[in-house]
Design an enzyme around this catalytic site. Structure first.
Site, short mmCIF file in Angstrom:
data_model
loop_
_atom_site.label_atom_id
_atom_site.label_comp_id
_atom_site.label_asym_id
_atom_site.label_seq_id
_atom_site.Cartn_x
_atom_site.Cartn_y
_atom_site.Cartn_z
N HIS B 41 109.00 4.39 104.55
CA HIS B 41 109.43 4.06 105.90
C HIS B 41 108.99 5.14 106.86
O HIS B 41 108.63 6.23 106.43
CB HIS B 41 110.95 3.93 105.94
CG HIS B 41 111.46 2.77 105.15
ND1 HIS B 41 112.72 2.72 104.62
CD2 HIS B 41 110.87 1.62 104.80
CE1 HIS B 41 112.88 1.59 103.98
NE2 HIS B 41 111.76 0.90 104.07
N THR B 42 109.02 4.81 108.13
CA THR B 42 108.69 5.84 109.12
C THR B 42 109.73 6.94 109.03
O THR B 42 110.90 6.72 109.32
CB THR B 42 108.71 5.24 110.53
OG1 THR B 42 107.87 4.10 110.53
CG2 THR B 42 108.19 6.25 111.54
N GLN B 43 109.30 8.13 108.63
CA GLN B 43 110.25 9.22 108.50
C GLN B 43 110.15 10.16 109.69
O GLN B 43 111.00 11.00 109.89
CB GLN B 43 110.01 10.00 107.21
CG GLN B 43 110.16 9.15 105.96
CD GLN B 43 111.59 8.74 105.71
OE1 GLN B 43 112.51 9.25 106.34
NE2 GLN B 43 111.80 7.79 104.82
N GLN B 44 109.10 10.04 110.44
CA GLN B 44 108.97 10.83 111.65
C GLN B 44 107.94 10.16 112.54
O GLN B 44 107.06 9.47 112.05
CB GLN B 44 108.53 12.25 111.32
CG GLN B 44 107.18 12.30 110.65
CD GLN B 44 106.62 13.72 110.63
OE1 GLN B 44 107.27 14.64 111.06
NE2 GLN B 44 105.40 13.85 110.14
#
Lengths: 271, 276, 311
Positions: B41-44
């Site tokens: 997933h988009t972590q940053q």
């Protein structure tokens, strides 16, 4: 050529590995709520500031919600969870009405809230709930919850950022903790205070918390739920509420069983 | 963890490269344990937009954002638009991850086209600003609850045709929602929001019941705030657009710059190489 | 057993281009008791004739609230109506949850019509045996729709479905010009007159068999605002039993009839049960096809040999 250096494929020493940067799905939006039960009424209140850290996000966000003609819910903690939790509760109440053609009672709503909260035991709603209203027997009641569904009926409860400031005050004034009756006088009984006293306690709680807690302030919403047939003379009329306070009656949501809900609003300091 | 823009793209203390933080580190990718198989997933955020400002004025609402999309500290894309109209009376101003923003645009445009098509059959008006806002709030909260956040902070501005009043509200990646007559995301919440509130309350009063700013006053205020942000936000650029949403519809200005003053820098001493 | 060779399977056309199972489903609607709907520029109302399954049974409810702004009257199989109205409640709730918007009336009708249509095209399914009159209000004003098991959802100024509904239709067609600008009491009176026309000669509208639903701003002349917040807010509200007494009286007055109604009407009241005990069941039977909302178990499923009373 540091720019093009390849990172090591594995880290034998875990202490040198990058710290995992995991998404934190929670926040704390400050504010405080409280509720106090009377004999045939219940008072549920909250401030209206919503903040994150040192930022005031808005000076008016609702934390207290009228659910039925005799039940009001206050939420505090992570506001996104709070709003979505209230939405789910209201949805369940609507389905209950579709099925039974009557509104859900206070103690049933309390039990339902436990079920909903515990249903997310392993990814909890970061919300402290206080439920107030009129019980089936006509008595004023307050139920308080922890985020995963533990609950109990009480005479009063404070929660949120200023819980540690307000609850001891209520313990002393509502439960008469650390007080001694006059020799020969009747023993104290909790949950029997007159409305005027309770309103004063609520106002003092929030003005004091506003002074001493940066996350509390801006405005105050006090819901008063009265049992049917009860006099409103101690709420409506000249000289009862102090300067700047405003009261309005919220019309019945359902078919109007005779219980009445009033909303008292008052500004709080904004600094 | 803080979602504040100041925390974005800061390299880990343990990083063995990119010491000058010229681009963001995709830190989770180097985690051999979780980069295998598990859904990423988009972590940053990677390519990011900075502050968005919004203010209500007497005939509607205005929203402003600059034209920069940064890649870490690199001013990577200097001509992107972060204001996106949805239908005739709703507009988004988006900060945060620009790829999530583009995905969001695509989804919402598709939804609005579908609504448009339905209204051809039943003549029912399309979604109002608050309808779109509610949808976005659900979307953002739903995604955060799946631990897969849409990494944006969004201002929704609009004109409600039924209530005949303006609409301005905020949503972020946590699903946090709120509304206020002046709003700002990210650094703007620190640097511009106090200025916006001061100017708003000077006319409307603390209860907001007095007269609101005029469009002219509002635009002047926004210009001032964008200038302050350009001076102090290192991820901003002096090129921005202002959207005006009124009963008549939406207008988005051409890109413009605030006049800035740098001569004071000549007199500064104590930074960098100096001969005296 | 089969009346023709094209009716055992809902997906096969007859050479005449008919889907017989759908036709039979429409017959099931016709066997339900009557429901009338009409609307003005400001209001939409439903009026229904309730039946009871017998002396010992209560009258079957025919009006269902879907949301604050939508409600339906049913004619046909009650159990199918329950499934469909539950689906409508879900759709209405979904719109409120995702968009914070009351679902547009045309759209919720379309959603059940689409559902019904798949039942006419997929093998192994049966059409719904129920028809709805749907009233609602949205940003485009008050609406009246008919949903039919054929999978259609048409909008009307005024409409009627169910047993002997043709008589009501005749009344509505004759008078619908005046509906647009009618006040709420006038609209209700028209509705009651139309409903009255669906009754057999010896039957009358009573507080026991009449129920009325309204959407639109309340009218203090006929509604007690202290009782109902739904009325105060203009939401869907149902008047039945003692609640319709005032409306029925006003209607009788408007027709120059005795306000208390025909003496025979009181037969429904327990006190007078003896007096008309003999007459009541037979009258009930004639009008209601065994008094059930659905077709009697032994009755033919439909077709030419079911001689419906309307033409």
């Amino acid at each position: 050529m540091a720019l093009y250096a390849q990172p090591p494929t594995s880290y034998s020493d875990p202490t040198t590995a990058p710290i995992e940067h995991r998404f934190n799905p929670y926040s704390d939006n400050g504010g405080s709520i409280l509720a106090i039960a009377g004999k045939d009424f219940s008072v549920i209140a909250g401030d209206t500031r919503q903040s994150e850290g040192y930022n005031i996000q808005t000076r008016y966000a609702r934390k207290v919600w009228q659910l039925t003609d005799k039940v009001v819910l206050a939420t505090n903690g992570f506001s996104a969870d709070g709003n979505n939790f209230v939405k789910r509760v209201k949805q369940r109440l609507e389905w209950y009405e579709h099925a039974h053609h009557k509104p859900m009672g206070l103690k049933s709503i309390a039990r339902m809230i436990q079920t909903l909260l515990y249903g997310k035991r392993f990814f909890p709603y970061y919300v402290y709930n206080i439920l107030g209203g009129i019980e089936e027997d006509g008595s004023g009641a307050v139920y308080s919850f922890d985020p995963v569904g533990s609950y109990e009926r009480e005479a009063c409860r404070a929660a949120g950022a200023a819980q540690s400031l307000i609850q001891p005050f209520l313990d002393n004034q509502v439960y008469f903790k650390n007080q001694q009756p006059e020799p020969g006088a009747a023993p104290f009984v909790a949950g029997n205070l007159p409305l005027s006293t309770i309103l004063s306690l609520v106002v003092d709680s929030f003005t004091s918390a506003t002074e001493r807690h940066i996350e509390v302030g801006d405005g105050m919403e006090i819901y008063v739920v009265m049992n049917k047939g009860r006099t409103t003379d101690d709420l409506i009329g000249p000289g009862i509420l102090s300067e700047g306070m405003h009261v309005e009656e919220l019309g019945a949501l359902g078919e109007g069983g005779g219980e009445r809900t009033f909303l008292v609003t008052s500004p709080l300091k904004r600094d | 963890m803080s979602h504040h823009p100041a925390m974005w793209k800061q390299p880990s203390a343990h990083s063995s490269f990119n010491d000058y933080a010229t681009f963001p580190l995709a830190q989770t990718q180097r985690h051999s344990a979780i980069s295998h198989g598990a859904t990423q997933h988009t972590q940053q955020p990677l390519v990011t937009g900075t502050s968005v400002l919004g203010i209500k004025f007497d005939k509607g609402v205005m929203i402003a954002a600059d034209n920069l999309a940064s890649y870490g500290s690199l001013a990577r894309f200097r001509d992107i638009q972060r204001l996106h109209p949805l239908g005739k009376h709703t507009l988004l101003g988006v900060a945060g991850d620009m790829s999530d923003y583009q995905w969001l645009k695509k989804e919402l445009d598709a939804l609005l086209r579908q609504e448009e098509a339905l209204s051809l059959t039943d003549s029912h008006p399309s979604l109002s600003p608050s309808n779109i806002y509610d949808l976005l709030a659900n979307l953002f909260y739903g995604r955060r609850s799946k631990m897969n956040p849409v990494w944006n902070a969004v201002l929704v501005g609009g004109w409600d045709k039924n209530k005949k009043e303006s609409f301005l509200a905020f949503i972020d990646l946590l699903g946090t929602t709120y509304t206020a007559p002046t709003l700002a995301t990210g650094f703007g919440a620190h640097l511009a929001q106090p200025l916006l509130r001061e100017a708003f309350e000077a006319k409307a009063g603390v209860d907001g019941k007095g007269p609101l700013l005029t469009q002219e006053e509002g635009e002047k205020l926004i210009d001032d705030c964008m200038k302050v942000l350009f001076y102090r936000d290192a991820r901003s650029i002096n090129k921005y657009q202002v959207a005006i949403i009124t009963e008549e519809g939406i207008t988005i200005s051409d890109s413009k710059s605030a006049p800035t003053e740098w001569s004071f820098a000549e007199g500064l001493r104590g930074y960098g190489a100096q001969t005296q | 057993m089969f009346r023709n060779s094209y009716d055992s399977d809902n997906t096969t056309f007859s050479p005449q281009g008919k889907l017989f199972q759908v036709e039979y489903a429409l017959e099931a609607v016709k066997q339900g008791s009557a429901a009338i709907g009409l609307r003005s520029a400001t209001h939409a109302v439903l009026l229904t004739l309730k039946r009871s399954t017998g002396e010992l049974a209560t009258y079957q409810k025919k009006l269902i609230r879907i949301d604050d702004h939508v409600g339906v009257a049913i004619a046909g199989l009650t159990s199918d109506a329950r499934v469909l109205s539950n689906f409508m409640q879900q759709q209405a709730m979904r719109s409120r949850m995702t968009y914070g918007r009351p679902i547009p009336v045309a759209r919720i009708v379309q959603s059940i019509a689409d559902r019904a249509q798949t039942n006419t095209q997929e093998y192994g399914r049966r059409p719904y045996g129920v028809g709805f009159l749907v009233i609602g209000q949205d940003e485009t004003g008050p609406h009246l729709f008919e949903f039919s098991p054929a999978g259609t959802g048409f909008e009307y100024y005024a409409h009627s479905i169910g047993a002997r509904s043709q008589s009501a239709k005749t009344y509505l067609e004759k008078n619908f010009d005046s509906f647009e600008n009618a006040t709420l009491p006038e609209l209700i009176n028209h509705g009651l007159s139309a409903l009255h026309d669906t009754l057999q000669q010896d039957k009358h509208l009573s507080i026991a068999n009449t129920s009325i639903a309204i959407i639109g701003p309340s009218d203090s002349a006929i509604e007690d605002l202290a009782i109902s917040s739904a009325a105060k807010r203009g939401n869907f509200r149902v008047w039945e039993n003692e609640g319709v007494d005032g409306l029925l009286r006003a209607w009788r007055r408007s027709r120059g009839e005795p306000e208390d109604g025909p003496a025979e009407e009181t037969a429904a009241a327990p006190a007078d049960a003896d007096a008309d005990a003999a007459a009541a069941p037979s009258a009930e039977e004639g009008q209601t096809a065994q008094g059930s909302e659905q077709a009697p178990a032994g009755a033919p499923a439909g077709g030419e040999d079911v001689n419906m009373e309307e033409q």
